[in-house]
Design an enzyme around this catalytic site. Sequence first.
Site, PDB file in Angstrom:
ATOM      1  N   HIS A  78     -11.164  21.239  35.471  1.00 30.12           N
ATOM      2  CA  HIS A  78     -11.415  22.253  34.442  1.00 30.12           C
ATOM      3  C   HIS A  78     -12.904  22.564  34.416  1.00 30.12           C
ATOM      4  O   HIS A  78     -13.737  21.664  34.276  1.00 30.12           O
ATOM      5  CB  HIS A  78     -10.972  21.737  33.057  1.00 30.12           C
ATOM      6  CG  HIS A  78      -9.494  21.836  32.857  1.00 30.12           C
ATOM      7  ND1 HIS A  78      -8.936  22.071  31.627  1.00 30.12           N
ATOM      8  CD2 HIS A  78      -8.453  21.752  33.720  1.00 30.12           C
ATOM      9  CE1 HIS A  78      -7.616  22.132  31.743  1.00 30.12           C
ATOM     10  NE2 HIS A  78      -7.295  21.933  33.011  1.00 30.12           N
ATOM     11  N   TYR A 119     -10.357  23.628  21.460  1.00 26.89           N
ATOM     12  CA  TYR A 119     -10.730  22.838  20.287  1.00 26.89           C
ATOM     13  C   TYR A 119     -10.809  23.807  19.112  1.00 26.89           C
ATOM     14  O   TYR A 119     -11.572  24.771  19.151  1.00 26.89           O
ATOM     15  CB  TYR A 119     -12.099  22.180  20.487  1.00 26.89           C
ATOM     16  CG  TYR A 119     -12.126  21.046  21.485  1.00 26.89           C
ATOM     17  CD1 TYR A 119     -12.182  21.297  22.861  1.00 26.89           C
ATOM     18  CD2 TYR A 119     -12.097  19.724  21.062  1.00 26.89           C
ATOM     19  CE1 TYR A 119     -12.218  20.256  23.778  1.00 26.89           C
ATOM     20  CE2 TYR A 119     -12.135  18.676  21.981  1.00 26.89           C
ATOM     21  CZ  TYR A 119     -12.187  18.951  23.333  1.00 26.89           C
ATOM     22  OH  TYR A 119     -12.225  17.926  24.248  1.00 26.89           O
ATOM     23  N   PRO A 176     -11.874  10.507  19.417  1.00 29.04           N
ATOM     24  CA  PRO A 176     -11.515  11.132  20.701  1.00 29.04           C
ATOM     25  C   PRO A 176     -11.981  12.591  20.842  1.00 29.04           C
ATOM     26  O   PRO A 176     -11.829  13.183  21.901  1.00 29.04           O
ATOM     27  CB  PRO A 176     -10.000  11.040  20.727  1.00 29.04           C
ATOM     28  CG  PRO A 176      -9.572  10.769  19.350  1.00 29.04           C
ATOM     29  CD  PRO A 176     -10.702  10.106  18.661  1.00 29.04           C
ATOM     30  N   LYS A 213     -14.511  10.825  25.135  1.00 26.91           N
ATOM     31  CA  LYS A 213     -15.462   9.864  25.690  1.00 26.91           C
ATOM     32  C   LYS A 213     -14.929   8.449  25.817  1.00 26.91           C
ATOM     33  O   LYS A 213     -15.503   7.618  26.515  1.00 26.91           O
ATOM     34  CB  LYS A 213     -16.737   9.839  24.827  1.00 26.91           C
ATOM     35  CG  LYS A 213     -17.571  11.088  24.952  1.00 26.91           C
ATOM     36  CD  LYS A 213     -18.081  11.294  26.355  1.00 26.91           C
ATOM     37  CE  LYS A 213     -18.480  12.727  26.621  1.00 26.91           C
ATOM     38  NZ  LYS A 213     -18.110  13.156  27.977  1.00 26.91           N
ATOM     39  N   TYR A 252     -20.504  16.811  27.555  1.00 27.64           N
ATOM     40  CA  TYR A 252     -19.047  16.815  27.746  1.00 27.64           C
ATOM     41  C   TYR A 252     -18.685  16.412  29.188  1.00 27.64           C
ATOM     42  O   TYR A 252     -17.766  15.624  29.400  1.00 27.64           O
ATOM     43  CB  TYR A 252     -18.476  18.200  27.442  1.00 27.64           C
ATOM     44  CG  TYR A 252     -16.962  18.211  27.275  1.00 27.64           C
ATOM     45  CD1 TYR A 252     -16.122  18.457  28.364  1.00 27.64           C
ATOM     46  CD2 TYR A 252     -16.372  17.952  26.040  1.00 27.64           C
ATOM     47  CE1 TYR A 252     -14.741  18.461  28.218  1.00 27.64           C
ATOM     48  CE2 TYR A 252     -14.986  17.957  25.887  1.00 27.64           C
ATOM     49  CZ  TYR A 252     -14.182  18.199  26.986  1.00 27.64           C
ATOM     50  OH  TYR A 252     -12.814  18.193  26.853  1.00 27.64           O
TER      51      TYR A 252
HETATM   52  P1  FAS Z   1      -7.511  -0.640  26.079  1.00 23.26           P
HETATM   53  O1  FAS Z   1      -7.308  -0.852  24.604  1.00 23.26           O
HETATM   54  O2  FAS Z   1      -6.931   0.547  26.745  1.00 23.26           O
HETATM   55  O3  FAS Z   1      -6.921  -1.895  26.881  1.00 23.26           O
HETATM   56  C1  FAS Z   1      -7.109  -3.212  26.393  1.00 23.26           C
HETATM   57  C2  FAS Z   1      -5.949  -4.049  26.900  1.00 23.26           C
HETATM   58  O4  FAS Z   1      -6.165  -5.396  26.476  1.00 23.26           O
HETATM   59  C3  FAS Z   1      -4.620  -3.602  26.310  1.00 23.26           C
HETATM   60  O5  FAS Z   1      -3.687  -3.402  27.341  1.00 23.26           O
HETATM   61  C4  FAS Z   1      -4.210  -4.760  25.390  1.00 23.26           C
HETATM   62  O6  FAS Z   1      -2.824  -4.974  25.385  1.00 23.26           O
HETATM   63  C5  FAS Z   1      -4.946  -5.936  26.017  1.00 23.26           C
HETATM   64  N1  FAS Z   1      -5.261  -7.002  25.076  1.00 23.26           N
HETATM   65  C6  FAS Z   1      -5.637  -6.877  23.786  1.00 23.26           C
HETATM   66  N2  FAS Z   1      -5.836  -8.099  23.245  1.00 23.26           N
HETATM   67  C7  FAS Z   1      -5.576  -9.014  24.226  1.00 23.26           C
HETATM   68  C8  FAS Z   1      -5.578 -10.425  24.279  1.00 23.26           C
HETATM   69  N3  FAS Z   1      -5.938 -11.147  23.230  1.00 23.26           N
HETATM   70  N4  FAS Z   1      -5.244 -11.033  25.454  1.00 23.26           N
HETATM   71  C9  FAS Z   1      -4.919 -10.290  26.548  1.00 23.26           C
HETATM   72  N5  FAS Z   1      -4.881  -8.933  26.559  1.00 23.26           N
HETATM   73  C10 FAS Z   1      -5.205  -8.313  25.396  1.00 23.26           C
HETATM   74  N6  FAS Z   1      -9.872   8.271  24.528  1.00 23.26           N
HETATM   75  C11 FAS Z   1     -10.071   9.530  24.936  1.00 23.26           C
HETATM   76  O7  FAS Z   1     -11.019   9.773  25.688  1.00 23.26           O
HETATM   77  N7  FAS Z   1      -9.233  10.546  24.517  1.00 23.26           N
HETATM   78  C12 FAS Z   1      -8.150  10.292  23.695  1.00 23.26           C
HETATM   79  O8  FAS Z   1      -7.424  11.198  23.328  1.00 23.26           O
HETATM   80  C13 FAS Z   1      -7.906   8.979  23.268  1.00 23.26           C
HETATM   81  N8  FAS Z   1      -6.834   8.690  22.460  1.00 23.26           N
HETATM   82  C14 FAS Z   1      -6.644   7.389  22.035  1.00 23.26           C
HETATM   83  C15 FAS Z   1      -5.572   7.039  21.182  1.00 23.26           C
HETATM   84  C16 FAS Z   1      -5.401   5.713  20.744  1.00 23.26           C
HETATM   85  C17 FAS Z   1      -4.229   5.369  19.830  1.00 23.26           C
HETATM   86  C18 FAS Z   1      -6.304   4.715  21.149  1.00 23.26           C
HETATM   87  C19 FAS Z   1      -6.147   3.290  20.663  1.00 23.26           C
HETATM   88  C20 FAS Z   1      -7.369   5.046  21.990  1.00 23.26           C
HETATM   89  C21 FAS Z   1      -7.543   6.377  22.440  1.00 23.26           C
HETATM   90  N9  FAS Z   1      -8.592   6.735  23.285  1.00 23.26           N
HETATM   91  C22 FAS Z   1      -8.813   7.994  23.706  1.00 23.26           C
HETATM   92  C23 FAS Z   1      -9.506   5.754  23.747  1.00 23.26           C
HETATM   93  C24 FAS Z   1      -8.846   5.036  24.890  1.00 23.26           C
HETATM   94  O9  FAS Z   1      -8.592   5.939  25.897  1.00 23.26           O
HETATM   95  C25 FAS Z   1      -9.757   3.915  25.264  1.00 23.26           C
HETATM   96  O10 FAS Z   1     -11.096   4.356  25.352  1.00 23.26           O
HETATM   97  C26 FAS Z   1      -9.354   3.252  26.546  1.00 23.26           C
HETATM   98  O11 FAS Z   1      -8.018   2.822  26.397  1.00 23.26           O
HETATM   99  C27 FAS Z   1     -10.319   2.098  26.792  1.00 23.26           C
HETATM  100  O12 FAS Z   1      -9.759   1.291  27.740  1.00 23.26           O
HETATM  101  P2  FAS Z   1      -9.894  -0.310  27.629  1.00 23.26           P
HETATM  102  O13 FAS Z   1     -11.302  -0.644  27.328  1.00 23.26           O
HETATM  103  O14 FAS Z   1      -9.240  -0.833  28.857  1.00 23.26           O
HETATM  104  O15 FAS Z   1      -9.080  -0.719  26.325  1.00 23.26           O
HETATM  105  C1  PHB Z   2      -6.124  14.569  25.512  1.00 23.11           C
HETATM  106  O1  PHB Z   2      -5.680  15.372  26.359  1.00 23.11           O
HETATM  107  O2  PHB Z   2      -5.463  13.573  25.114  1.00 23.11           O
HETATM  108  C2  PHB Z   2      -7.507  14.791  24.950  1.00 23.11           C
HETATM  109  C3  PHB Z   2      -8.325  15.730  25.540  1.00 23.11           C
HETATM  110  C4  PHB Z   2      -9.598  15.938  25.021  1.00 23.11           C
HETATM  111  C5  PHB Z   2     -10.017  15.208  23.919  1.00 23.11           C
HETATM  112  C6  PHB Z   2      -9.178  14.248  23.334  1.00 23.11           C
HETATM  113  C7  PHB Z   2      -7.911  14.040  23.860  1.00 23.11           C
HETATM  114  O3  PHB Z   2     -11.258  15.422  23.402  1.00 23.11           O
END
Ligand code: FAS
Ligand code: PHB
Length: 390
Positions: free
Chosen positions: A72, A201, A293, A297, A385
């Site tokens: 994009h 957005y 989000p 980032k 961005y």
């Molecule tokens: P993660 O949380 O992905 O992974 C951590 C892992 O550790 C998980 O699989 C968990 O099960 C495991 N874990 C936890 N405790 C443990 C323990 N005690 N022992 C062993 N394993 C354990 N980012 C965006 O850029 N755009 C978005 O739209 C967006 N939406 C999101 C929505 C939600 C609901 C959440 C929670 C996050 C969102 N994020 C978004 C952010 C997300 O993308 C994170 O930045 C990304 O998952 C980070 O990856 P990890 O650091 O690997 O953490």
């Molecule tokens: C998504 O596609 O999940 C998404 C994209 C851009 C954002 C947040 C979430 O800033």
Amino acid sequence: MRTQVAIIGGGPSGLLLSQILHLKGISSVVLERKSRAYVLGRIRAGVLEQGLVDMLHAADVGTRMEAEGHRHDGFDIAFQGQRHRIDLKGLTGGKSVMVYGQTEVTRDLYDARDAMDGIVIDEAENVSLHELKSDQPYVTYEKGGEKFRLDCEFVAGCDGFHGVSRSSIPADILKEYERVYPFGWLGVLSETPPVSDELIYNHSDKGFALCSMRSDHLSRYYVQCALDEDLKDWSDDRFWEELRSRLPTDAAQSLITGPSIEKSIAPLRSFVSEPLSYGRLFLAGDAAHIVPPTGAKGLNLAASDVHYLSEALIEYYGVGRDTKLKGYSDLALKRIWKAMRFSWWMTSLLHKFPENEGFGDRIQQTEIDYLFSSKAAQTALAENYVGLPY
Ligand code: FAS
Ligand code: PHB
């Protein structure tokens, strides 16, 4: 069992770190609390910075992303019915972002780890970190009712916001910074064609809305919602009606709706914990920080942490120096706080804040008006961005 690096968490941070270390001949074991199906069932991020794209290629995990992802070159900001395109490519000298779901990135990483006989232990419960201040730390965990010990030289805490790693740093050493927003995002995934070729957005008097996608037949939408919303109160019809009411007329009219295949509410917070290291423990990704989000980032910040941490471990095992390990926390925090700032700014710009009545609303409108009228302001947005340099 013994390994060089024990990695706690099998999300994108932990898997990417394990893959990069493997390619440099450094052994690791990933301990993941949940099942693989559970991890791959989570719908999260959708936008990858070029830095993460480059890292995935360097880790031999970029093929499907290039085939199925979409580049994009810009996105729209809609305000009071007016859409303004942010020309990422034109404003950043040719940079863009890749739209490819975090779920797919995680799937590709799992497949790569399996293909290289990587050790990822799923459903590892009660993980506990020991002797972090010694040069012989170890990790204990349970699986299938049995207790296990994993001896290692370093522990990478990649276990997300609710993990065990951050809380293994003594409270008198850890400093936490947090801002909790008075709203969340209600997200829907639907097998419908996206309303637009690029992301939109939307700032509206009823609240923020985001139109995103995963492919040309899989759309991802979000609406700002109150923190106490109950998912049971949100039928698909109610969601589509609310989303449509927040979009500019042309998008509202062309929106194609359909049954949701995933629906969830995520709270929004800005959070940073310092330092990122304690003895032989190093935090990366959501274990250390959370961004709202809005700026896309979260996943990308996890990637730059993994970049810095893997570089430090490669230096240690390659030439026996610990310079980068000692400098990891300060270096990663510099980029973390810049992404924290940008995510806070985008969130403040586009969401409806209850306390903003009057002056706050007018400042928000003026900020958007200034953005639409200033190439310098758009350039600042664009360079953040697409991702600041590592
Ligand atoms: P993660 O949380 O992905 O992974 C951590 C892992 O550790 C998980 O699989 C968990 O099960 C495991 N874990 C936890 N405790 C443990 C323990 N005690 N022992 C062993 N394993 C354990 N980012 C965006 O850029 N755009 C978005 O739209 C967006 N939406 C999101 C929505 C939600 C609901 C959440 C929670 C996050 C969102 N994020 C978004 C952010 C997300 O993308 C994170 O930045 C990304 O998952 C980070 O990856 P990890 O650091 O690997 O953490
Ligand atoms: C998504 O596609 O999940 C998404 C994209 C851009 C954002 C947040 C979430 O800033």
